[in-house]
Motif scaffolding. Structure first.
Motif, PDB file in Angstrom:
ATOM      1  N   ARG A 177      18.221  41.022  18.101  1.00 48.54           N
ATOM      2  CA  ARG A 177      16.849  41.589  17.807  1.00 48.54           C
ATOM      3  C   ARG A 177      16.122  41.624  18.854  1.00 48.54           C
ATOM      4  NH1 ARG A 177      15.366  42.623  13.137  1.00 48.54           N
ATOM      5  NH2 ARG A 177      14.308  44.106  14.222  1.00 48.54           N
ATOM      6  N   LEU A 211       6.883  36.594   0.677  1.00 48.61           N
ATOM      7  CA  LEU A 211       6.780  37.928   1.311  1.00 48.61           C
ATOM      8  C   LEU A 211       7.993  38.243   2.215  1.00 48.61           C
ATOM      9  CD1 LEU A 211       5.263  40.406   2.227  1.00 48.61           C
ATOM     10  CD2 LEU A 211       4.152  38.964   3.835  1.00 48.61           C
ATOM     11  N   LEU A 261      11.203  37.203   1.920  1.00 44.94           N
ATOM     12  CA  LEU A 261      12.168  37.188   0.982  1.00 44.94           C
ATOM     13  C   LEU A 261      12.386  38.637   0.503  1.00 44.94           C
ATOM     14  CD1 LEU A 261      12.122  34.091  -1.445  1.00 44.94           C
ATOM     15  CD2 LEU A 261      13.852  34.824  -0.157  1.00 44.94           C
ATOM     16  N   THR A 262      11.242  39.308   0.786  1.00 41.90           N
ATOM     17  CA  THR A 262      11.576  40.817   0.433  1.00 41.90           C
ATOM     18  C   THR A 262      11.501  41.707   1.557  1.00 41.90           C
ATOM     19  OG1 THR A 262       9.168  41.436   0.454  1.00 41.90           O
ATOM     20  CG2 THR A 262      10.043  40.472  -1.632  1.00 41.90           C
ATOM     21  N   THR A 263      11.640  41.151   2.734  1.00 41.51           N
ATOM     22  CA  THR A 263      11.904  42.025   3.812  1.00 41.51           C
ATOM     23  C   THR A 263      13.264  42.420   4.009  1.00 41.51           C
ATOM     24  OG1 THR A 263      12.090  40.172   5.441  1.00 41.51           O
ATOM     25  CG2 THR A 263       9.928  41.054   5.192  1.00 41.51           C
ATOM     26  N   PRO A 264      13.463  43.404   4.755  1.00 42.54           N
ATOM     27  CA  PRO A 264      14.977  44.025   4.744  1.00 42.54           C
ATOM     28  C   PRO A 264      15.761  43.021   5.540  1.00 42.54           C
ATOM     29  CG  PRO A 264      13.524  45.725   5.060  1.00 42.54           C
ATOM     30  CD  PRO A 264      12.688  44.645   5.087  1.00 42.54           C
ATOM     31  N   ALA A 265      15.139  42.517   6.374  1.00 43.64           N
ATOM     32  CA  ALA A 265      15.759  41.382   7.462  1.00 43.64           C
ATOM     33  C   ALA A 265      16.505  40.376   6.721  1.00 43.64           C
ATOM     34  CB  ALA A 265      14.887  40.897   8.377  1.00 43.64           C
ATOM     35  N   THR A 306      18.066  33.518  -3.637  1.00 42.38           N
ATOM     36  CA  THR A 306      16.649  33.656  -3.437  1.00 42.38           C
ATOM     37  C   THR A 306      15.935  33.063  -4.596  1.00 42.38           C
ATOM     38  OG1 THR A 306      16.622  35.864  -4.296  1.00 42.38           O
ATOM     39  CG2 THR A 306      16.776  35.774  -1.728  1.00 42.38           C
ATOM     40  N   GLU A 307      16.515  33.268  -5.766  1.00 38.75           N
ATOM     41  CA  GLU A 307      15.620  32.697  -6.922  1.00 38.75           C
ATOM     42  C   GLU A 307      15.407  31.269  -6.846  1.00 38.75           C
ATOM     43  OE1 GLU A 307      17.562  34.523 -10.307  1.00 38.75           O
ATOM     44  OE2 GLU A 307      16.419  33.781 -11.704  1.00 38.75           O
ATOM     45  N   ILE A 333      12.095  30.787  -4.443  1.00 34.94           N
ATOM     46  CA  ILE A 333      10.959  31.026  -4.847  1.00 34.94           C
ATOM     47  C   ILE A 333      10.236  30.452  -6.114  1.00 34.94           C
ATOM     48  CG2 ILE A 333      10.078  33.336  -4.055  1.00 34.94           C
ATOM     49  CD1 ILE A 333      11.005  34.541  -6.708  1.00 34.94           C
ATOM     50  N   ALA A 384      11.059  43.943  -6.742  1.00 37.57           N
ATOM     51  CA  ALA A 384      11.154  43.663  -5.528  1.00 37.57           C
ATOM     52  C   ALA A 384      12.350  42.953  -4.985  1.00 37.57           C
ATOM     53  CB  ALA A 384      10.026  42.694  -5.121  1.00 37.57           C
ATOM     54  N   LEU A 410      13.556  39.896  -5.683  1.00 32.98           N
ATOM     55  CA  LEU A 410      13.547  38.554  -5.412  1.00 32.98           C
ATOM     56  C   LEU A 410      14.354  37.932  -6.779  1.00 32.98           C
ATOM     57  CD1 LEU A 410       9.808  38.398  -4.639  1.00 32.98           C
ATOM     58  CD2 LEU A 410      11.651  37.577  -3.352  1.00 32.98           C
ATOM     59  N   ARG A 462      23.547  44.413  -5.396  1.00 30.52           N
ATOM     60  CA  ARG A 462      23.096  43.959  -4.127  1.00 30.52           C
ATOM     61  C   ARG A 462      22.659  44.897  -3.203  1.00 30.52           C
ATOM     62  NH1 ARG A 462      23.000  40.064  -0.175  1.00 30.52           N
ATOM     63  NH2 ARG A 462      24.000  40.623   1.691  1.00 30.52           N
ATOM     64  N   GLN A 488      14.386  47.519  -0.763  1.00 30.60           N
ATOM     65  CA  GLN A 488      13.742  46.804   0.256  1.00 30.60           C
ATOM     66  C   GLN A 488      13.309  47.362   1.465  1.00 30.60           C
ATOM     67  OE1 GLN A 488      15.516  42.758   0.360  1.00 30.60           O
ATOM     68  NE2 GLN A 488      14.435  42.168  -1.431  1.00 30.60           N
ATOM     69  N   GLN A 489      14.088  48.274   1.739  1.00 31.68           N
ATOM     70  CA  GLN A 489      13.920  49.292   2.655  1.00 31.68           C
ATOM     71  C   GLN A 489      12.640  50.246   2.800  1.00 31.68           C
ATOM     72  OE1 GLN A 489      15.515  49.262   5.743  1.00 31.68           O
ATOM     73  NE2 GLN A 489      17.588  48.093   5.252  1.00 31.68           N
ATOM     74  N   LEU A 502      10.039  49.435   0.457  1.00 38.02           N
ATOM     75  CA  LEU A 502       9.264  48.666  -0.615  1.00 38.02           C
ATOM     76  C   LEU A 502       8.081  48.088   0.414  1.00 38.02           C
ATOM     77  CD1 LEU A 502       8.750  47.096  -3.224  1.00 38.02           C
ATOM     78  CD2 LEU A 502      10.005  45.209  -2.077  1.00 38.02           C
ATOM     79  N   TYR A 542       5.183  45.134  -0.519  1.00 38.05           N
ATOM     80  CA  TYR A 542       5.009  44.197  -1.399  1.00 38.05           C
ATOM     81  C   TYR A 542       3.958  43.353  -1.242  1.00 38.05           C
ATOM     82  CZ  TYR A 542       6.483  40.055  -4.926  1.00 38.05           C
ATOM     83  OH  TYR A 542       6.312  39.382  -5.629  1.00 38.05           O
ATOM     84  N   LYS A 567      10.537  43.922   9.568  1.00 40.46           N
ATOM     85  CA  LYS A 567      10.654  45.277   8.771  1.00 40.46           C
ATOM     86  C   LYS A 567      11.494  46.322   9.836  1.00 40.46           C
ATOM     87  CE  LYS A 567       7.512  44.634   5.117  1.00 40.46           C
ATOM     88  NZ  LYS A 567       6.391  45.396   4.430  1.00 40.46           N
TER      89      LYS A 567
END
Lengths: 233, 287, 260
Positions: A2, A78, A80-84, A224-225, A228, B49, B51, B69, B76-77, B79, B81, B105
């Motif tokens: 990256r 936050l 956790l929701t990134t595509p990364a 992930t659950e 959070i 989302a 999660l 998955r 998520q691409q 999204l 949030y 992102k």
């Protein structure tokens, strides 16, 4: 790979705690080495302290640092929701922590080699393979800390586990070396007189174990659950 | 982008059902999700989302399967949030924080990232404060940073959870307007327990109670739930005991009460025109 | 103050991670010396057996607690409850004391479980129920002072440095101050200042496997190692508690400085 700015951000996230901890962890034994040198200690004793800094101080700093990565992240939900992917982010942070610790270790090891102090410890294993003196226990303890952090979801208990494991191996060095299985997991096999023939196997075992622990942490962090629903504090 | 939810159930270990067999279709545009605290809104948002994983049921977001998955990653691409408790790194400035999130992102190009961050700071009116550390930001300013980060990758789906909680009236209005403007071709899912936020921004909405869907329709439909059930009464005596008192205002002859209930709270009560809040209350009474 | 202490204790005891950590260590101790423990459980000398067990425990477990408790005081401000607590009528000193005693009590519970668990098993296998009484004494004069000492530093030091850094330095200190032989370098090992509690363990409980308390020939800092007698053992307990109180005093000063 990256972009560089991302690594720069992660280095900043690690903060000055992570920056200061490894140098301070090696500073104490080095200081003792200097005091010893002033008090006419033998070269052997001074070299033992220098190697102690590498084999004891460096792994401890990496272990506690790695244990502090999970939990305590205000933006975790936050991220956790990134595509990364959050665990990729955590892995990058782990790389920053361990990488910086490794750099500190090299900053000590290279001058030791250049000035001849490296050779003054009989079990130095040469300049290149000898780097496993700090690398193997560092990876082992860092992986343990990372896994404990992932399992406990907070640095306090994870740091406690790393701390106890380290002190356990110090206080019960003889006991740990009495049995084959625990001898392979001994962190301080260079400086605290392990069976010399076991050294390479011990180092390889430590690295192998670190890979297993790291993989377990990776699997745990995929859930992930758990992450959070809050830190267990 | 359309979201189709069917049979969605979420059970937390030891805490019971947060969502119970929920069916819901969310069309493109601004969509409100109303419900009391603990109704299951945040759980639903988190499932959308990616999660949380649902215990049962299916979620389709556009063409993606939100329960698999691969589908979650695809969602998520696209999204943006804004979680209910957006934590930020207090040692970063707003610009740095947005830069970091933009990198995560996938906006790798430096110039593009800078431009995008600059634009969004402008959109949320934070350009002047962009280089101050987030530590010193007010709650409203942090929320605006939150909405800016949600918009970074130009998302087609925007999920905002209780975005106006803790904002002052002016900030709330500005925030709502911003969200409405953003809707356009996007799907914006606004979860809140503040009825007024939905009234001012959404045409369609759903109401959740105890993890179940209790209403799905337009704002007008929900308002009409209270048709013939809203009354005003002026009295110097005790407050009405039948129905739910919505407001109590001092009046020359005592207090003027606005009441939602099946029957008039007093013989001299006069019917009144319902608003969305009345409709919401009437719905709660029926449920 | 008592309410704070009870709340703090309940919060800590609910942490599953704390119990797991303890279990892991006990398991390691047992695994490394299975036959040794088998012998110990049949050893008729109840006093020495209890004392040796306490010695092993106290050499290691407080380190874990030092790390675990390290963020209890700064946690309030991180979680944003500090202003709420500051606004309550409870006095800051009382709250600090409550927090301190609560966390220490929580740390003391698993230690009690381990020690008395061992003593109970031993009293059956060796037929010496008196071991429970020795365990109670050892708990009071060896384990508790160590917990109170460690707890005070774990609450105080992280006010001036980040918790992870404190953990590293604390582990280093513990090894230096309790593990390194005084013959090697200046250290507090085997002195009245050592929280491992060798003086009280040897003189009051009756540790006989090793003689650790007392002057070490040729070592520096021997003024910290008076002849081992019951009186110096009590002195050691007193010194540890006094140092703990001093640390807490510093914590109190630091906190009032930051809130005003």
């Amino acid at each position: 790979m990256r972009p560089l700015p991302l690594w720069r951000h992660e280095a900043r996230r690690a903060g000055w705690t992570a920056l200061l901890t490894p140098p301070l962890a090696v500073a104490a034994p080095i200081l003792i080495a200097f005091v010893d040198a002033g008090a006419n200690a033998s070269d052997h004793e001074i070299a033992q302290n220098l190697f102690g800094a590498l084999e004891m101080g460096v792994p401890l700093a990496a272990g506690i640092g790695a244990a502090s990565l999970v939990g305590r992240d205000p933006a975790a939900e936050l991220l956790l929701t990134t595509p990364a992917g959050y665990r990729t982010i955590l892995l990058r942070r782990l790389a920053v922590t361990v990488g910086w610790t490794a750099l500190v270790a090299l900053l000590l090891a290279v001058p030791m080699i250049a000035t001849g102090w490296w050779a003054k410890w009989p079990a130095n294993h040469g300049a290149l393979p000898g780097q496993l003196i700090w690398l193997a226990p560092t990876l082992g303890l860092a992986a343990l800390g990372f896994l404990a952090g992932a399992a406990f979801r907070g640095p306090a208990a994870a740091g406690g586990l790393v701390a106890i494991f380290w002190i356990f191996q110090q206080m019960f060095a003889d006991r740990v070396q009495e049995q084959g299985w625990s001898r392979q997991l001994y962190l301080f096999a260079t400086t605290r007189g392990a069976v010399p023939a076991d050294w390479t196997a011990n180092r390889i075992t430590l690295i192998a174990v670190s890979i297993v622990l790291g993989a377990l942490a990776w699997l745990l962090l995929g859930r992930t659950e758990r992450l959070i629903q809050g830190v267990t504090e | 982008m359309r979201i189709e939810i069917s049979g969605l159930t979420k059970v937390y270990k030891g805490k019971g059902r947060a969502l119970d067999d929920l069916d819901l279709v969310v069309p493109t545009g601004m969509f409100g999700l109303l419900g009391a605290n603990g109704a299951g809104k945040t759980t639903l948002m988190r499932i959308l989302a990616g999660l949380l994983r649902p215990t049962a049921g299916t979620v389709r977001v556009g063409e993606h399967d939100g329960t698999a998955r691969a589908g979650r990653l695809a969602v998520q691409q696209i999204l943006g949030y804004l979680p209910q408790d957006l934590g930020v790194y207090p040692d970063l400035t707003a610009r740095e924080f947005l830069d970091y999130i933009a990198l995560l992102k996938g906006i790798d190009d430096r110039a593009a990232r800078r431009r995008r961050v600059g634009e969004l700071l402008e959109v949320v009116a934070l350009t002047g404060d962009a280089d101050r550390r987030l530590r010193g930001y007010s709650g409203g300013m942090r929320r605006r940073v939150g909405i800016a980060q949600a918009l970074l990758a130009d998302p087609r789906l925007l999920i905002v959870d209780e975005p106006t909680a803790g904002l002052d009236p002016e900030e709330r209005i500005r925030f709502r307007t911003l969200l409405s403007q953003l809707a356009g071709q996007r799907t914006v899912l606004l979860s809140t327990h503040i009825v007024d936020d939905v009234a001012q921004t959404c045409r369609e909405l759903a109401v959740l109670a105890s993890g179940r869907l209790v209403f799905r329709g337009t704002v007008g439909d929900l308002t009409r739930q209270a048709d013939g059930r809203v009354w005003t009464v002026v009295t110097a005596g005790p407050a009405p005991t039948t129905g739910t008192v919505v407001s109590a205002l001092p009046h020359d002859d005592g207090m003027r009460y606005r009441v939602v209930g099946d029957s008039p709270p007093a013989f001299d009560a006069s019917p009144a025109a319902p608003n969305l809040e009345d409709g919401y209350l009437a719905l709660a009474q029926k449920a | 103050m008592i309410a704070t202490a009870r709340y703090e204790m309940a919060m800590m005891l609910r942490k599953r991670s704390m119990w797991i950590t303890n279990a892991v260590i006990v398991l390691l101790l047992v695994l490394l010396n299975v036959s040794g423990w088998g012998d110990a459980l049949r050893d008729p000398d109840a006093r020495n057996t209890v004392a040796s067990t306490v010695f092993l425990m106290n050499l290691m477990l407080p380190v874990g607690y030092g790390s675990l408790l390290a963020d209890r005081l700064i946690r309030d401000s991180r979680l944003g409850v500090a202003p709420i607590l500051d606004a309550t009528p409870a006095s800051p000193t009382g709250r600090l004391a409550g927090k301190y005693l609560g966390t220490c009590a929580a740390a003391a519970v698993p230690l009690a479980v381990i020690l008395f668990g061992f003593a109970a098993v031993y009293s059956v296998t060796a037929g010496r129920p008196v071991a429970l009484a020795w365990a109670a004494l050892a708990y009071a004069v060896v384990v508790l002072p160590a917990v109170l000492f460690v707890g005070a530093f774990a609450l105080t030091v992280p006010l001036v440095m980040p918790a992870p850094l404190f953990r590293v330095l604390f582990v280093g200190y513990w090894f230096w101050g309790n593990g390194i032989s005084p013959a090697v370098m200046p250290t507090t090992t085997q002195s009245v200042l050592s929280p491992a509690g060798v003086y009280s363990n040897q003189e009051l409980v009756g540790l006989r496997d090793f003689t650790l308390a007392g002057p070490v020939p040729g070592a520096t800092l021997n003024f910290l190692r008076p002849e081992a007698t019951p009186a110096t053992a009590w002195l050691s307990v007193g010194v540890l508690l006094a140092v703990a109180a001093l640390a807490l005093g510093v914590a109190q000063t630091l906190r009032t400085r930051t809130t005003r």
